[in-house]
Design a protein around this motif. Structure first.
Motif, PDB file in Angstrom:
ATOM      1  N   MET A   1      -0.504   5.581  18.181  1.00 56.66           N
ATOM      2  CA  MET A   1      -1.933   5.521  18.467  1.00 56.66           C
ATOM      3  C   MET A   1      -2.197   4.574  19.636  1.00 56.66           C
ATOM      4  N   THR A   2      -3.242   4.862  20.370  1.00 51.70           N
ATOM      5  CA  THR A   2      -3.756   3.970  21.404  1.00 51.70           C
ATOM      6  C   THR A   2      -5.237   3.781  21.141  1.00 51.70           C
ATOM      7  N   VAL A   3      -5.689   2.541  21.253  1.00 52.25           N
ATOM      8  CA  VAL A   3      -7.105   2.236  21.104  1.00 52.25           C
ATOM      9  C   VAL A   3      -7.580   1.627  22.420  1.00 52.25           C
ATOM     10  N   LEU A   4      -8.561   2.252  23.028  1.00 55.77           N
ATOM     11  CA  LEU A   4      -9.224   1.695  24.197  1.00 55.77           C
ATOM     12  C   LEU A   4     -10.339   0.821  23.662  1.00 55.77           C
ATOM     13  N   ALA A   5     -10.295  -0.476  23.998  1.00 57.49           N
ATOM     14  CA  ALA A   5     -11.222  -1.421  23.388  1.00 57.49           C
ATOM     15  C   ALA A   5     -11.504  -2.577  24.336  1.00 57.49           C
ATOM     16  N   THR A   6     -12.339  -3.484  23.880  1.00 57.07           N
ATOM     17  CA  THR A   6     -12.636  -4.717  24.587  1.00 57.07           C
ATOM     18  C   THR A   6     -11.822  -5.834  23.945  1.00 57.07           C
ATOM     19  N   ASN A   7     -11.062  -6.580  24.773  1.00 55.24           N
ATOM     20  CA  ASN A   7     -10.247  -7.651  24.216  1.00 55.24           C
ATOM     21  C   ASN A   7     -11.064  -8.920  24.026  1.00 55.24           C
ATOM     22  N   ALA A   8     -10.423  -9.982  23.573  1.00 53.40           N
ATOM     23  CA  ALA A   8     -11.115 -11.242  23.256  1.00 53.40           C
ATOM     24  C   ALA A   8     -11.791 -11.865  24.475  1.00 53.40           C
ATOM     25  N   GLU A   9     -11.275 -11.556  25.674  1.00 52.02           N
ATOM     26  CA  GLU A   9     -11.872 -12.084  26.899  1.00 52.02           C
ATOM     27  C   GLU A   9     -13.024 -11.215  27.405  1.00 52.02           C
TER      28      GLU A   9
ATOM     29  N   GLN B   1      -4.655  12.802   5.301  1.00 61.33           N
ATOM     30  CA  GLN B   1      -5.299  11.730   6.074  1.00 61.33           C
ATOM     31  C   GLN B   1      -5.391  12.103   7.549  1.00 61.33           C
ATOM     32  N   TYR B   2      -4.319  12.700   8.074  1.00 63.81           N
ATOM     33  CA  TYR B   2      -4.313  13.108   9.480  1.00 63.81           C
ATOM     34  C   TYR B   2      -5.374  14.176   9.736  1.00 63.81           C
ATOM     35  N   SER B   3      -5.399  15.192   8.885  1.00 65.36           N
ATOM     36  CA  SER B   3      -6.355  16.284   9.096  1.00 65.36           C
ATOM     37  C   SER B   3      -7.802  15.826   8.948  1.00 65.36           C
ATOM     38  N   GLU B   4      -8.038  14.784   8.157  1.00 65.43           N
ATOM     39  CA  GLU B   4      -9.386  14.238   7.998  1.00 65.43           C
ATOM     40  C   GLU B   4      -9.718  13.180   9.054  1.00 65.43           C
ATOM     41  N   GLY B   5      -8.760  12.857   9.933  1.00 66.51           N
ATOM     42  CA  GLY B   5      -9.007  11.885  10.995  1.00 66.51           C
ATOM     43  C   GLY B   5      -8.934  10.440  10.556  1.00 66.51           C
ATOM     44  N   GLN B   6      -8.393  10.196   9.363  1.00 66.90           N
ATOM     45  CA  GLN B   6      -8.329   8.825   8.864  1.00 66.90           C
ATOM     46  C   GLN B   6      -7.371   7.948   9.667  1.00 66.90           C
ATOM     47  N   HIS B   7      -6.424   8.570  10.385  1.00 70.15           N
ATOM     48  CA  HIS B   7      -5.505   7.786  11.205  1.00 70.15           C
ATOM     49  C   HIS B   7      -6.243   7.066  12.336  1.00 70.15           C
ATOM     50  N   PHE B   8      -7.348   7.652  12.803  1.00 69.19           N
ATOM     51  CA  PHE B   8      -8.170   6.986  13.821  1.00 69.19           C
ATOM     52  C   PHE B   8      -8.785   5.712  13.234  1.00 69.19           C
TER      53      PHE B   8
ATOM     54  N   ALA C   1     -10.177   5.563  19.623  1.00 63.91           N
ATOM     55  CA  ALA C   1      -8.760   5.727  19.339  1.00 63.91           C
ATOM     56  C   ALA C   1      -8.333   7.161  19.633  1.00 63.91           C
ATOM     57  N   PHE C   2      -7.088   7.282  20.083  1.00 66.00           N
ATOM     58  CA  PHE C   2      -6.509   8.612  20.223  1.00 66.00           C
ATOM     59  C   PHE C   2      -5.040   8.546  19.847  1.00 66.00           C
ATOM     60  N   ASP C   3      -4.509   9.705  19.446  1.00 64.34           N
ATOM     61  CA  ASP C   3      -3.121   9.738  19.004  1.00 64.34           C
ATOM     62  C   ASP C   3      -2.246  10.452  20.021  1.00 64.34           C
ATOM     63  N   GLN C   4      -0.972  10.476  19.728  1.00 60.68           N
ATOM     64  CA  GLN C   4       0.019  11.025  20.635  1.00 60.68           C
ATOM     65  C   GLN C   4      -0.186  12.508  20.923  1.00 60.68           C
ATOM     66  N   ASN C   5      -0.979  13.191  20.117  1.00 61.72           N
ATOM     67  CA  ASN C   5      -1.220  14.623  20.302  1.00 61.72           C
ATOM     68  C   ASN C   5      -2.527  14.930  21.027  1.00 61.72           C
ATOM     69  N   ASP C   6      -3.339  13.924  21.288  1.00 58.54           N
ATOM     70  CA  ASP C   6      -4.624  14.128  21.957  1.00 58.54           C
ATOM     71  C   ASP C   6      -4.445  14.283  23.464  1.00 58.54           C
ATOM     72  N   ALA C   7      -5.382  14.957  24.091  1.00 63.77           N
ATOM     73  CA  ALA C   7      -5.327  15.166  25.543  1.00 63.77           C
ATOM     74  C   ALA C   7      -5.279  13.849  26.302  1.00 63.77           C
TER      75      ALA C   7
END
Length: 81
Positions: A7-15, A31-38, A56-62
């Motif tokens: 998984m990768t999460v694009l977010a704002t860090n502490a700074e 869980q995967y099919s329901e999107g709980q991994h996000f 968040a996006f996973d290894q299978n997302d565009a």
């Protein structure tokens, strides 16, 4: 049985800067099919001090397919957008 999902999460860090948080989660097929991994990845990022906005996006997302191209673009290795 669970599967490890990258998984990768694009977010704002502490700074307060935009950042990428990389993690893996274990999820069942349901869980995967329901999107709980996000939700799992977002919760981990928050636990590590990252803040909204977050997506968040996973290894299978565009978006995952675009990461290598984005890195090459940002490093000046390509001008192709």
């Amino acid at each position: 049985m669970t599967t490890r999902i990258r998984m990768t999460v694009l977010a704002t860090n502490a700074e307060g800067s935009p950042d990428l948080y990389l993690t893996s989660v274990e999820a069942t097929d349901l869980q995967y099919s329901e999107g709980q991994h996000f939700d799992m990845a977002l919760a981990r990022a928050e636990d590590e001090g990252y803040r909204a906005p977050m997506i968040a996006f996973d290894q299978n997302d565009a978006a995952a397919d675009v990461l290598c191209h984005a890195a090459a673009f940002m490093e000046g290795e390509t001008d192709e957008v």
